[in-house]
Design a protein around this motif. Structure first.
Motif, mmCIF file in Angstrom:
data_model
loop_
_atom_site.group_PDB
_atom_site.id
_atom_site.type_symbol
_atom_site.label_atom_id
_atom_site.label_comp_id
_atom_site.label_asym_id
_atom_site.label_seq_id
_atom_site.Cartn_x
_atom_site.Cartn_y
_atom_site.Cartn_z
ATOM 1 N N ALA A 356 0.709 -1.086 0.024
ATOM 2 C CA ALA A 356 -0.020 -0.015 -0.166
ATOM 3 C C ALA A 356 1.027 1.273 -0.179
ATOM 4 C CB ALA A 356 -0.964 0.060 1.076
ATOM 5 N N THR A 357 0.564 2.119 -0.672
ATOM 6 C CA THR A 357 0.912 3.518 -0.800
ATOM 7 C C THR A 357 -0.056 4.494 -0.449
ATOM 8 O OG1 THR A 357 2.681 3.050 -2.205
ATOM 9 C CG2 THR A 357 2.107 5.349 -2.046
ATOM 10 N N ALA A 376 -1.538 2.698 -4.456
ATOM 11 C CA ALA A 376 -0.882 1.530 -5.520
ATOM 12 C C ALA A 376 -1.837 0.620 -5.686
ATOM 13 C CB ALA A 376 0.365 0.976 -4.325
ATOM 14 N N ASN A 377 -2.777 0.299 -4.746
ATOM 15 C CA ASN A 377 -3.710 -0.880 -4.848
ATOM 16 C C ASN A 377 -5.054 -0.267 -5.237
ATOM 17 O OD1 ASN A 377 -1.934 -3.210 -3.921
ATOM 18 N ND2 ASN A 377 -1.991 -1.938 -1.837
ATOM 19 N N ALA A 378 -5.204 0.963 -5.754
ATOM 20 C CA ALA A 378 -6.533 1.589 -5.813
ATOM 21 C C ALA A 378 -7.465 1.099 -4.768
ATOM 22 C CB ALA A 378 -7.126 1.173 -7.368
ATOM 23 N N PRO A 395 -10.006 -2.839 3.945
ATOM 24 C CA PRO A 395 -9.864 -2.017 2.624
ATOM 25 C C PRO A 395 -10.738 -2.729 1.653
ATOM 26 C CG PRO A 395 -8.015 -3.355 2.868
ATOM 27 C CD PRO A 395 -8.887 -3.688 4.208
ATOM 28 N N ALA A 396 -11.242 -1.618 0.967
ATOM 29 C CA ALA A 396 -12.194 -1.893 -0.136
ATOM 30 C C ALA A 396 -11.771 -1.336 -1.479
ATOM 31 C CB ALA A 396 -13.492 -1.459 0.037
ATOM 32 N N THR A 397 -11.910 -1.797 -2.496
ATOM 33 C CA THR A 397 -11.534 -1.396 -3.941
ATOM 34 C C THR A 397 -12.513 -0.090 -4.117
ATOM 35 O OG1 THR A 397 -11.579 -3.378 -5.027
ATOM 36 C CG2 THR A 397 -11.534 -1.608 -6.635
ATOM 37 N N ALA A 402 -6.063 5.002 -9.260
ATOM 38 C CA ALA A 402 -5.077 6.106 -8.447
ATOM 39 C C ALA A 402 -5.718 7.087 -7.572
ATOM 40 C CB ALA A 402 -4.112 6.848 -9.459
ATOM 41 N N PRO A 403 -6.527 6.675 -6.415
ATOM 42 C CA PRO A 403 -7.352 7.381 -5.780
ATOM 43 C C PRO A 403 -6.346 8.375 -5.061
ATOM 44 C CG PRO A 403 -7.309 5.162 -4.821
ATOM 45 C CD PRO A 403 -6.636 5.265 -6.183
#
Length: 563
Positions: A356-357, A376-378, A395-397, A402-403
């Motif tokens: 994660a970023t 990183a994981n949107a 966490p959720a999509t 690139a949120p």
């Protein structure tokens, strides 16, 4: 023949006791004050009946009381001392004198009265909130605002006074200019002068009660001194290129100063504490947070982050309504939590999926949730702000690519997420971020032309602004509600890579409408747009506010209405 008449007296009785110690309305005592001493009146017992030549005794009286028998009366007061805590019962015995035919009875009369003793009058309000220049002090919609001071003890019928008043007490100092304290204890008004020192508005208040028959009015033994800072209407911008923080005034719409940082700091995120006294700036290049005193506009300290690397977004709130906290989004997937009272790190914990970023971060207006975007994981991460535990399905999509920016609706019921690479915005339920309320809603061009970046909500909660940092150089406006919708997309000719956005409160003095401030990443300036129903989305005549040469402002944050 002879006739004799026997005189028959009534038995001994109490004809009056005034004021009656058993009547709290007239004779309540207060610790630390006299009781029944002039000019107040002492309880006086008056006895009749029996044979006469009374002997009056008081086997039980409070330690602070003196009773003086003067048959057929008994007078009781606090004597040479004052009322103290402890038993407060008066027991009175009366014995008359036998004659040749009639014996005395011991006691011929007995009576008990219990005095109500209240604690000393004490002001219990420990602190007062700061104020914002030109804005209603301590607003409490839909009421007029202000803070009502509180006290305990005493008799009642309180009257409050502030510095400069005469009467039974003389508090020092004066409340901030524009604020006043009324007799009910309400401190209210609109501040008209900002603080230039941390202690320039330090003042005492006093309260006194109403005397009753036995007890004089009184004041607290200690008058608390309050310091109320009146914060100026400043906004702070992280200037990444110049390693500085730019300060602007959102009332005068002018640049105020530039706060120099250290080379290589790379400031990015900015957030202001709930009381308005500090601005926290993330330093992406050195894994630190700079703390700025918002009265002196100088760096007061820096906080080294223990394991958080590449700090980006930062958000302020008061989780659980207890202590103010700062939440920092870290490029290594951690969220660092800082205590803004002590300027120390409390924790730093990894969240999200592997790799994660974390980028943007926000805390809900009701202080219940913290949300962060994972570029990183949107994904989006939503935590309980007190326990720092993921909510359901977090966490959720994120539903966007690139949120970046993230913000809550004014009622904390919706979470807006900006998709920087998908040119759209999605709105989810913070209780369960897999529950999509609206979107993804396209912001216009698509194909990376818009690059939605940062998000701000109008004070009334009806509209949401999103900067479009890409080639379209503009902003999108959404109508917030149960089903959010896109209102319009605006691409002003004066915009140049708008990045951060902030919307200060509507001032009362001078009166302003909603004004939206956009940090121009390339233009070294701040553009201002009005959000008025009559001329929606018009450029404000004060635009632009020019910053230091070469400035590349990113996140912008204003001083909030203090709480």
């Amino acid at each position: 023949a002879d006739t004799r008449t026997i005189t028959v007296n009534a038995d001994i009785s109490l004809t009056s006791v005034a004021p009656d110690p058993g009547n709290a309305a007239t004779s309540t005592g207060v610790i630390g004050r006299t009781y029944g001493k002039a000019p107040q009146s002492p309880p006086v017992y008056t006895f009749v009946g029996g044979i006469g030549a009374y002997t009056i005794t008081t086997p039980t009286i409070p330690a602070w009381m003196t009773c003086t028998p003067t048959p057929p009366t008994l007078t009781c007061d606090s004597g040479a001392t004052t009322v103290a805590a402890g038993p407060s019962t008066i027991t009175v015995n009366v014995v008359d004198t036998a004659n040749t035919t009639t014996p005395a009875i011991s006691p011929a009369f007995a009576d008990t009265r219990t005095i109500t003793v209240n604690a000393a009058l004490t002001i219990t309000t420990a602190t007062l909130p700061n104020g914002l220049l030109g804005y209603t002090y301590a607003p409490a919609p839909p009421g007029p605002g202000g803070v009502t001071l509180a006290a305990t003890g005493g008799i009642g019928g309180l009257t409050w006074v502030a510095g400069g008043s005469s009467g039974p007490c003389s508090p020092t100092g004066s409340p901030p200019t524009g604020l006043g304290l009324d007799a009910s204890g309400l401190l209210s008004g609109i501040p008209t002068v900002a603080s230039t020192l941390t202690t320039d508005f330090t003042f005492e208040v006093c309260v006194f009660d109403t005397a009753n028959t036995t007890t004089p009015r009184g004041t607290p033994a200690v008058l608390p001194a309050y310091t109320v800072n009146i914060m100026n209407t400043f906004a702070y911008l992280a200037d990444n290129t110049n390693d500085a923080v730019e300060v602007i005034n959102t009332t005068t719409n002018a640049a105020v100063t530039t706060i120099a940082l250290t080379g290589g700091d790379l400031p990015f995120g900015v957030a202001v504490t709930p009381d308005g006294r500090k601005a926290y700036v993330t330093l992406n290049g050195v894994d630190e947070v700079a703390v700025i005193d918002t009265i002196t506009n100088s760096v007061s300290t820096t906080i080294s982050l223990s394991t958080c690397t590449g700090p980006l977004g930062i958000a302020m709130g008061t989780p659980g309504g207890v202590s103010p906290r700062a939440f920092v989004a870290c490029s290594n997937g951690e969220i660092a939590v800082l205590d803004t009272t002590t300027d120390t790190e409390l924790s730093s914990t990894t969240y999200g999926s592997p790799g994660a970023t974390l980028y943007g971060i926000a805390i809900s207006p009701d202080d219940a949730f913290v949300a962060a975007t994972d570029t990183a994981n949107a994904e989006v991460i939503v935590l309980n702000s007190v326990t720092l535990v993921n909510v359901t399905n977090s966490p959720a999509t994120a539903g966007v690519s690139a949120p970046h920016g993230v913000a809550f609706s004014a009622n904390s019921a919706r979470l807006y997420i900006a998709g920087a690479f998908s040119d759209d915005v999605v709105v989810v339920d913070p209780n369960d971020p897999t529950n999509v309320i609206a979107g993804p809603i396209a912001t216009g061009g698509g194909g990376g032309v818009d690059t939605p970046e940062q998000i701000a909500v109008t004070p009334d909660g009806t509209r949401v602004y999103v900067t479009l940092n890409g080639a379209s150089n503009g902003f999108a406006v959404f109508n917030d509600g149960a089903t959010p919708t896109l209102n319009t997309v605006v691409t002003p000719v004066n915009f140049s890579s708008p990045f951060g956005v902030t919307i200060p409160p509507l001032l009362i003095v001078p009166a302003t409408g909603v004004r939206v401030y956009f940090a121009q990443f390339i233009g070294a300036s701040v553009e201002i747009h009005d959000d008025e129903l009559t001329t929606p989305f018009g450029r404000n005549g004060a635009s632009p506010i020019n910053l230091s040469g070469g400035a590349t402002p990113q996140i912008i944050a204003h001083i909030p209405v203090p709480r």
